[in-house]
Design an enzyme around this catalytic site. Structure first.
Site, PDB file in Angstrom:
ATOM      1  N   SER A  39      -0.666 -18.170 124.805  1.00 15.25           N
ATOM      2  CA  SER A  39       0.191 -19.339 125.006  1.00 15.25           C
ATOM      3  C   SER A  39       0.131 -20.346 123.851  1.00 15.25           C
ATOM      4  O   SER A  39      -0.919 -20.581 123.264  1.00 15.25           O
ATOM      5  CB  SER A  39      -0.225 -20.053 126.296  1.00 15.25           C
ATOM      6  OG  SER A  39       0.532 -21.232 126.472  1.00 15.25           O
ATOM      7  N   SER A  95       1.475 -23.430 124.629  1.00 18.27           N
ATOM      8  CA  SER A  95       1.807 -24.641 125.379  1.00 18.27           C
ATOM      9  C   SER A  95       0.930 -25.833 125.017  1.00 18.27           C
ATOM     10  O   SER A  95       1.405 -26.970 124.973  1.00 18.27           O
ATOM     11  CB  SER A  95       1.713 -24.368 126.889  1.00 18.27           C
ATOM     12  OG  SER A  95       2.747 -23.507 127.300  1.00 18.27           O
ATOM     13  N   THR A 134       3.351 -20.456 135.028  1.00 20.92           N
ATOM     14  CA  THR A 134       3.905 -19.304 134.329  1.00 20.92           C
ATOM     15  C   THR A 134       3.549 -18.024 135.070  1.00 20.92           C
ATOM     16  O   THR A 134       2.968 -18.049 136.168  1.00 20.92           O
ATOM     17  CB  THR A 134       3.420 -19.260 132.865  1.00 20.92           C
ATOM     18  OG1 THR A 134       4.150 -18.263 132.152  1.00 20.92           O
ATOM     19  CG2 THR A 134       1.930 -18.964 132.774  1.00 20.92           C
ATOM     20  N   LYS A 191       5.225 -18.181 139.422  1.00 18.60           N
ATOM     21  CA  LYS A 191       6.373 -19.080 139.550  1.00 18.60           C
ATOM     22  C   LYS A 191       6.983 -19.076 140.949  1.00 18.60           C
ATOM     23  O   LYS A 191       7.596 -20.068 141.354  1.00 18.60           O
ATOM     24  CB  LYS A 191       7.440 -18.730 138.497  1.00 18.60           C
ATOM     25  CG  LYS A 191       7.016 -19.033 137.071  1.00 18.60           C
ATOM     26  CD  LYS A 191       8.142 -18.811 136.086  1.00 18.60           C
ATOM     27  CE  LYS A 191       7.704 -19.183 134.682  1.00 18.60           C
ATOM     28  NZ  LYS A 191       8.824 -19.098 133.712  1.00 18.60           N
ATOM     29  N   ASN A 219       8.498 -24.014 137.832  1.00 19.88           N
ATOM     30  CA  ASN A 219       7.586 -23.940 136.682  1.00 19.88           C
ATOM     31  C   ASN A 219       6.937 -25.285 136.378  1.00 19.88           C
ATOM     32  O   ASN A 219       6.140 -25.381 135.454  1.00 19.88           O
ATOM     33  CB  ASN A 219       8.329 -23.443 135.437  1.00 19.88           C
ATOM     34  CG  ASN A 219       9.126 -24.535 134.760  1.00 19.88           C
ATOM     35  OD1 ASN A 219       9.835 -25.298 135.436  1.00 19.88           O
ATOM     36  ND2 ASN A 219       9.006 -24.646 133.450  1.00 19.88           N
ATOM     37  N   ASP A 262      12.685 -24.634 133.325  1.00 17.45           N
ATOM     38  CA  ASP A 262      13.008 -23.486 132.483  1.00 17.45           C
ATOM     39  C   ASP A 262      14.507 -23.372 132.243  1.00 17.45           C
ATOM     40  O   ASP A 262      14.934 -22.926 131.175  1.00 17.45           O
ATOM     41  CB  ASP A 262      12.507 -22.194 133.126  1.00 17.45           C
ATOM     42  CG  ASP A 262      11.048 -21.901 132.824  1.00 17.45           C
ATOM     43  OD1 ASP A 262      10.522 -22.465 131.853  1.00 17.45           O
ATOM     44  OD2 ASP A 262      10.436 -21.115 133.566  1.00 17.45           O
ATOM     45  N   GLY A 286      11.822 -10.831 137.243  1.00 22.23           N
ATOM     46  CA  GLY A 286      10.784 -11.782 137.616  1.00 22.23           C
ATOM     47  C   GLY A 286      11.315 -13.201 137.684  1.00 22.23           C
ATOM     48  O   GLY A 286      12.532 -13.447 137.720  1.00 22.23           O
ATOM     49  N   TYR A 309       8.127 -15.326 122.530  1.00 22.80           N
ATOM     50  CA  TYR A 309       8.072 -16.151 121.313  1.00 22.80           C
ATOM     51  C   TYR A 309       6.921 -15.769 120.385  1.00 22.80           C
ATOM     52  O   TYR A 309       6.753 -16.382 119.319  1.00 22.80           O
ATOM     53  CB  TYR A 309       7.973 -17.640 121.684  1.00 22.80           C
ATOM     54  CG  TYR A 309       6.770 -18.001 122.538  1.00 22.80           C
ATOM     55  CD1 TYR A 309       5.565 -18.352 121.956  1.00 22.80           C
ATOM     56  CD2 TYR A 309       6.860 -17.997 123.915  1.00 22.80           C
ATOM     57  CE1 TYR A 309       4.464 -18.672 122.735  1.00 22.80           C
ATOM     58  CE2 TYR A 309       5.782 -18.322 124.704  1.00 22.80           C
ATOM     59  CZ  TYR A 309       4.579 -18.666 124.110  1.00 22.80           C
ATOM     60  OH  TYR A 309       3.492 -18.983 124.891  1.00 22.80           O
TER      61      TYR A 309
END
Length: 431
Positions: free
Chosen positions: A16, A18, A55, A59, A80, A95, A121, A195
């Site tokens: 991650s 984040s 995540t 979710k 989320n 999201d 998902g 990403y």
């Protein structure tokens, strides 16, 4: 802020980004929170929860543990973002904001288009809701075992926008792709929520086909800013979202140096490392370290094919990393497979130096060779690989500074579609 809990809640979070995103927005308390499913109820009952992002794979699981769910999130079927207010857990789905931001930034228009979404998902539910909100004409959801699956893709060959919401292609499985885009001859845009790497195998194919496309980092940053607004009941200017996205782009992407043997890649790489504070990785040096023999010895004892195999392995290993300076051997472009390894996380710079100034000592293929003929043979290959060509007949410091200026400007531009579709053209910088 430090007295309350802020963070990303999931099961496995080592990949991650984040934490640096929220830190850039001023939330220094934000952290990664890895929990097993059985731990969710106890954790979410804590009174000191400030704000959480949720995540994979939770979710949908957390919805039954929330007190108030935003109607839009309930319609989507996943959340989320969770905030504790007045003793209650409130839940949203930011999201969808991030997804639409990603599509808009990439100039991928969903309106009146057939959208093919890979996966079913929580993120797929968001993509479906976003496509409906944007006015998609038709939405097809591809799953592994449903009526629309990867064996029946021909039913949706008229798909115009392809969206990957699966983890296929995510680090460390960088070379995998959920589908072959040639299955969709009408395709006009590709979005991939992954990403890391910056360009999955799916996006590399989209670039090669000249299609506008985007990885999931814009979505991640935009949804995080929307979550921060909910965490602290504040507004964040869109310019701040772009600033943080540019900061992350610059931090994550590699600078890759290619060019003729002796054109100055190692010297410029060292100057770039000093200028930027980044680690410089010399692929030839890594090959020598692994083989425990010099490159001329590898060529003499094992032959060029054996060396190219070692070079390919090194390109795959270090190309998957982020934020490095990667210095390549002169012949790396002879293997087309190396392009994907280097491009997945990198911006590629070809260095030029006058033929008569190229040294040959210690370079097996340069000694006694017609360097002009070698340059003529390899130039189309360098042209195929590079994003930018730069003259290195001046000082290494000047060349490094020119590369860094271009690299920072590219990060700020937020360009998400190919710089030169089909890689037919190139930029040139002069130091």
């Amino acid at each position: 802020m430090s007295e309350r809990i802020y963070g990303l809640l999931g099961r496995t979070l080592g990949h991650s980004w984040s934490v640096p995103i929220h830190a850039a927005a001023g939330n220094d308390a934000y952290r990664l929170i890895e929990l097993e499913p059985r731990e969710l109820p106890c954790f979410l009952s804590r009174p000191d929860i400030g704000g959480l992002n949720i995540t994979i794979p939770y979710k949908r699981d957390v919805m039954s543990l929330c007190d108030v769910i935003d109607p839009a999130a309930r319609d989507i079927g996943s959340v989320n973002t969770i905030v504790r207010r007045d003793g209650k857990l409130y839940a949203w789905n930011t999201d969808i904001i991030g997804f639409l931001y990603m599509a808009d930034l990439a100039e991928v228009d969903l309106k009146d288009r057939k959208v093919v979404i890979l996966g079913n998902g929580g993120t797929s539910l968001t993509a479906q809701a976003a496509a409906r909100a944007a006015g998609a004409r038709e939405i097809a959801v591809i799953t592994r075992s449903g009526p629309d699956n990867y064996e029946t893709l021909s039913r949706h060959a008229d798909g115009e926008i392809v969206v990957n919401t699966t983890p296929v292609g995510m680090y460390p499985s960088n070379s995998e792709a959920a589908v072959d885009l040639t299955c969709f001859p009408a395709c006009q845009g590709v979005l991939d929520v992954v990403y890391n790497p910056r360009r999955t195998a799916l996006l590399l194919q989209a670039e090669a086909l000249g299609l506008p496309c985007s990885d999931g980092l814009p979505m991640l940053v935009a949804q995080a800013m929307a979550a921060e607004e909910l965490f602290f009941n504040r507004s964040i200017d869109s310019a701040e979202t772009r600033r943080i996205l540019a900061l992350l782009r610059q931090k994550m992407e590699n600078i890759v140096l290619i060019g003729m043997p002796g054109c100055g890649k190692s010297t410029v790489g060292a100057a770039l490392a000093e200028l930027t504070g980044r680690e410089a990785v010399d692929l030839d040096a890594e090959i020598i370290k692994g083989a425990v023999k010099s490159i001329p010895t590898i060529f003499a004892e094992d032959g060029e094919p054996a060396f190219r195999a070692l070079e390919r392995d090194a390109a795959a290993r270090f190309g998957a990393k982020s934020g490095k300076i990667i210095i390549c051997g002169g012949g790396i472009v002879k293997d087309a497979e190396n392009y994907g390894f280097l491009r997945q996380n990198g911006r590629i710079y070809q260095l030029y130096r006058a033929i008569e100034a190229l040294p040959t000592a210690g370079r097996p293929l340069s000694q006694g060779a017609d360097l002009a003929a070698m340059a003529a043979e390899r130039e189309p290959l360098y042209h195929r690989f590079r994003d930018v060509g730069i003259d290195n007949n001046g000082s290494a410091a000047d060349t490094a500074a020119a590369i860094w200026r271009d690299f920072c400007a590219d990060s700020d531009s937020q360009r998400t579609e190919p710089e030169h579709a089909g890689r037919e053209g190139t930029g040139d910088l002069r130091s």
